[in-house]
Write an enzyme that holds these catalytic residues in place. Structure first.
Site, PDB file in Angstrom:
ATOM      1  N   LYS A 165      20.522  33.917  90.349  1.00 38.04           N
ATOM      2  CA  LYS A 165      20.394  33.281  89.103  1.00 38.04           C
ATOM      3  C   LYS A 165      18.884  32.626  88.977  1.00 38.04           C
ATOM      4  CE  LYS A 165      24.891  31.383  89.748  1.00 38.04           C
ATOM      5  NZ  LYS A 165      25.492  29.957  90.247  1.00 38.04           N
ATOM      6  N   SER A 224      26.570  22.615  86.443  1.00 36.27           N
ATOM      7  CA  SER A 224      25.194  22.321  86.085  1.00 36.27           C
ATOM      8  C   SER A 224      24.777  23.159  84.704  1.00 36.27           C
ATOM      9  CB  SER A 224      24.346  22.884  87.185  1.00 36.27           C
ATOM     10  OG  SER A 224      24.571  22.395  88.378  1.00 36.27           O
ATOM     11  N   ARG A 261      37.340  23.578  90.433  1.00 35.33           N
ATOM     12  CA  ARG A 261      37.703  22.904  89.159  1.00 35.33           C
ATOM     13  C   ARG A 261      38.779  23.387  88.598  1.00 35.33           C
ATOM     14  NH1 ARG A 261      31.399  23.888  87.740  1.00 35.33           N
ATOM     15  NH2 ARG A 261      31.945  25.514  89.243  1.00 35.33           N
ATOM     16  N   HIS A 266      29.240  17.634  91.813  1.00 38.63           N
ATOM     17  CA  HIS A 266      28.822  17.676  93.182  1.00 38.63           C
ATOM     18  C   HIS A 266      28.910  16.607  94.039  1.00 38.63           C
ATOM     19  CE1 HIS A 266      26.027  21.280  91.166  1.00 38.63           C
ATOM     20  NE2 HIS A 266      27.119  21.785  91.730  1.00 38.63           N
TER      21      HIS A 266
HETATM   22  P1  ADP Z   1      27.155  27.944  93.170  1.00 40.70           P
HETATM   23  O1  ADP Z   1      26.266  28.886  92.604  1.00 40.70           O
HETATM   24  O2  ADP Z   1      27.495  28.298  94.760  1.00 40.70           O
HETATM   25  O3  ADP Z   1      28.735  28.160  92.532  1.00 40.70           O
HETATM   26  P2  ADP Z   1      27.042  25.298  92.369  1.00 40.70           P
HETATM   27  O4  ADP Z   1      25.833  24.350  92.416  1.00 40.70           O
HETATM   28  O5  ADP Z   1      27.324  25.692  90.945  1.00 40.70           O
HETATM   29  O6  ADP Z   1      26.786  26.455  93.158  1.00 40.70           O
HETATM   30  O7  ADP Z   1      28.238  24.585  93.043  1.00 40.70           O
HETATM   31  C1  ADP Z   1      28.476  24.441  94.308  1.00 40.70           C
HETATM   32  C2  ADP Z   1      29.787  24.223  94.531  1.00 40.70           C
HETATM   33  O8  ADP Z   1      30.345  22.740  93.958  1.00 40.70           O
HETATM   34  C3  ADP Z   1      31.024  25.030  94.160  1.00 40.70           C
HETATM   35  O9  ADP Z   1      32.010  25.045  95.162  1.00 40.70           O
HETATM   36  C4  ADP Z   1      31.644  24.621  92.948  1.00 40.70           C
HETATM   37  O10 ADP Z   1      32.806  24.948  92.738  1.00 40.70           O
HETATM   38  C5  ADP Z   1      31.380  22.904  93.136  1.00 40.70           C
HETATM   39  N1  ADP Z   1      31.293  22.359  91.906  1.00 40.70           N
HETATM   40  C6  ADP Z   1      30.330  22.529  90.926  1.00 40.70           C
HETATM   41  N2  ADP Z   1      30.635  21.415  90.073  1.00 40.70           N
HETATM   42  C7  ADP Z   1      31.882  20.792  90.349  1.00 40.70           C
HETATM   43  C8  ADP Z   1      32.688  19.675  89.696  1.00 40.70           C
HETATM   44  N3  ADP Z   1      32.369  19.279  88.683  1.00 40.70           N
HETATM   45  N4  ADP Z   1      33.723  19.534  90.327  1.00 40.70           N
HETATM   46  C9  ADP Z   1      34.054  19.789  91.799  1.00 40.70           C
HETATM   47  N5  ADP Z   1      33.285  20.903  92.368  1.00 40.70           N
HETATM   48  C10 ADP Z   1      32.368  21.446  91.608  1.00 40.70           C
END
Ligand code: ADP
Length: 158
Positions: A41, A128, A90, A17
């Site tokens: 979630k 996460s 990703r 992130h």
């Molecule tokens: P959501 O529940 O909206 O997926 P996340 O916190 O899991 O929320 O992710 C928020 C954003 O960050 C999403 O666009 C996700 O694809 C991106 N993201 C999460 N982890 C990574 C990573 N390791 N590299 C690039 N983008 C990421």
């Protein structure tokens, strides 16, 4: 790009992130990191805890603001006058859902566009939920999250 929003759950924020935040903060005048409140979630961290960790990790970026939102993302975008939504990609597994979301948002709010930043390869595997799983079994999470966040995760999991 004047005002952009990077929305997500950030439960908790990872190096993946933070990489997207640092890169999009260079592209936008103001970047809102938006934590979704009404997420289905069940989160590990409260919204307040997630805000605090994100603020701690983005303190060096003056044009980044951490806020929370409820309801439709595009309504939130309109309320802060943002023209752009930022999402991270990703792998192909992210793609289908992201494409559907961005097209839906475009239909509802044609003035708001979505841009995708591809992950830094270093963090392509990182999510996460993986961090929480490793931490649950007392694994080393220092490559996944900053030390401050790692400490919060360990406290939370006892
Ligand atoms: P959501 O529940 O909206 O997926 P996340 O916190 O899991 O929320 O992710 C928020 C954003 O960050 C999403 O666009 C996700 O694809 C991106 N993201 C999460 N982890 C990574 C990573 N390791 N590299 C690039 N983008 C990421």
């Amino acid at each position: 790009m004047k005002t952009a929003i990077y929305p997500g759950s950030f439960d908790p924020v990872t190096y993946g992130h933070l990489d997207i935040i640092e890169r999009s903060a260079k592209l936008a005048e103001v970047l809102y990191v938006g934590i979704l409140r009404n997420n289905s979630k069940k989160p590990l961290f409260s919204v307040e805890e997630r805000i605090e960790m994100l603020e701690h990790e983005t303190a060096h970026l003056p044009n980044v603001k951490v806020i929370t939102f409820d309801g439709l993302l595009v309504d939130f975008a309109r309320s802060v006058n943002a023209q752009v939504l930022v999402r991270g990609l990703r792998a192909v597994t992210d793609f289908e859902y992201e494409l559907q979301m961005s097209q839906t948002n475009r239909k509802i709010a044609p003035e708001v566009d979505t841009i995708f930043l591809t992950t830094n390869l270093k963090y392509a595997y990182l999510s996460s939920s993986i961090v929480k799983e490793v931490a649950f079994y007392q694994g080393d999470i220092s490559a996944f999250v900053p030390p401050y966040v790692a400490e919060k995760i360990h406290q939370k999991m006892g």
